[in-house]
Write a protein that holds these residues in place. Sequence first.
Motif, PDB file in Angstrom:
ATOM      1  N   ARG A   1     -15.209  93.296 -48.017  1.00  0.00           N
ATOM      2  CA  ARG A   1     -16.044  92.440 -48.870  1.00  0.00           C
ATOM      3  C   ARG A   1     -15.533  92.524 -50.300  1.00  0.00           C
ATOM      4  O   ARG A   1     -15.132  93.580 -50.770  1.00  0.00           O
ATOM      5  N   SER A   2     -15.586  91.397 -50.978  1.00  0.00           N
ATOM      6  CA  SER A   2     -15.181  91.360 -52.381  1.00  0.00           C
ATOM      7  C   SER A   2     -16.300  91.949 -53.239  1.00  0.00           C
ATOM      8  O   SER A   2     -17.383  92.265 -52.739  1.00  0.00           O
TER       9      SER A   2
ATOM     10  N   MET B   1      -9.381  84.660 -47.431  1.00  0.00           N
ATOM     11  CA  MET B   1     -10.079  83.455 -47.048  1.00  0.00           C
ATOM     12  C   MET B   1     -11.562  83.743 -46.897  1.00  0.00           C
ATOM     13  O   MET B   1     -11.948  84.840 -46.528  1.00  0.00           O
ATOM     14  N   LYS B   2     -12.342  82.727 -47.094  1.00  0.00           N
ATOM     15  CA  LYS B   2     -13.783  82.826 -46.915  1.00  0.00           C
ATOM     16  C   LYS B   2     -14.134  82.417 -45.481  1.00  0.00           C
ATOM     17  O   LYS B   2     -13.346  81.819 -44.763  1.00  0.00           O
ATOM     18  N   ILE B   3     -15.355  82.729 -45.083  1.00  0.00           N
ATOM     19  CA  ILE B   3     -15.769  82.532 -43.690  1.00  0.00           C
ATOM     20  C   ILE B   3     -15.688  81.064 -43.261  1.00  0.00           C
ATOM     21  O   ILE B   3     -15.351  80.769 -42.120  1.00  0.00           O
TER      22      ILE B   3
ATOM     23  N   ASN C   1     -18.259  90.551 -55.192  1.00  0.00           N
ATOM     24  CA  ASN C   1     -19.470  89.725 -55.182  1.00  0.00           C
ATOM     25  C   ASN C   1     -20.142  89.685 -53.807  1.00  0.00           C
ATOM     26  O   ASN C   1     -21.115  88.976 -53.612  1.00  0.00           O
ATOM     27  N   GLY C   2     -19.615  90.445 -52.836  1.00  0.00           N
ATOM     28  CA  GLY C   2     -20.238  90.552 -51.525  1.00  0.00           C
ATOM     29  C   GLY C   2     -19.730  89.585 -50.479  1.00  0.00           C
ATOM     30  O   GLY C   2     -20.136  89.656 -49.317  1.00  0.00           O
ATOM     31  N   TYR C   3     -18.851  88.666 -50.855  1.00  0.00           N
ATOM     32  CA  TYR C   3     -18.309  87.715 -49.885  1.00  0.00           C
ATOM     33  C   TYR C   3     -17.319  88.413 -48.963  1.00  0.00           C
ATOM     34  O   TYR C   3     -16.548  89.273 -49.378  1.00  0.00           O
ATOM     35  N   ARG C   4     -17.332  88.014 -47.702  1.00  0.00           N
ATOM     36  CA  ARG C   4     -16.349  88.526 -46.755  1.00  0.00           C
ATOM     37  C   ARG C   4     -14.989  87.926 -47.098  1.00  0.00           C
ATOM     38  O   ARG C   4     -14.885  86.752 -47.403  1.00  0.00           O
TER      39      ARG C   4
END
Length: 89
Positions: free
Chosen positions: A30-31, A1-3, A33-36
Amino acid sequence: MKIKEVSEQCGLSSKSIRYYEAMELLDVERSENGYREYDASQIERLKEIRLFRDLFIPIEDIRQYYESEQSMDEFMAQAMNKLQQQIEE
């Protein structure tokens, strides 16, 4: 899930979630692409943290709890004793 999704599920702002991560209460992968990326266990931890903070338990006490092998019952009893002492003072 994203933030954003986590924020909605936990009732915490994205800023608070990032703060708890910075305070080392939460370890988030982190993925590429840098997303948590959050999973169910991290959502449960965030809900616990929100409860602890609603009970005025300091961040440092929460961190120590997560680093220890203390049971939830012991931790809550200790936290309630501290709160009672503060009320009496």
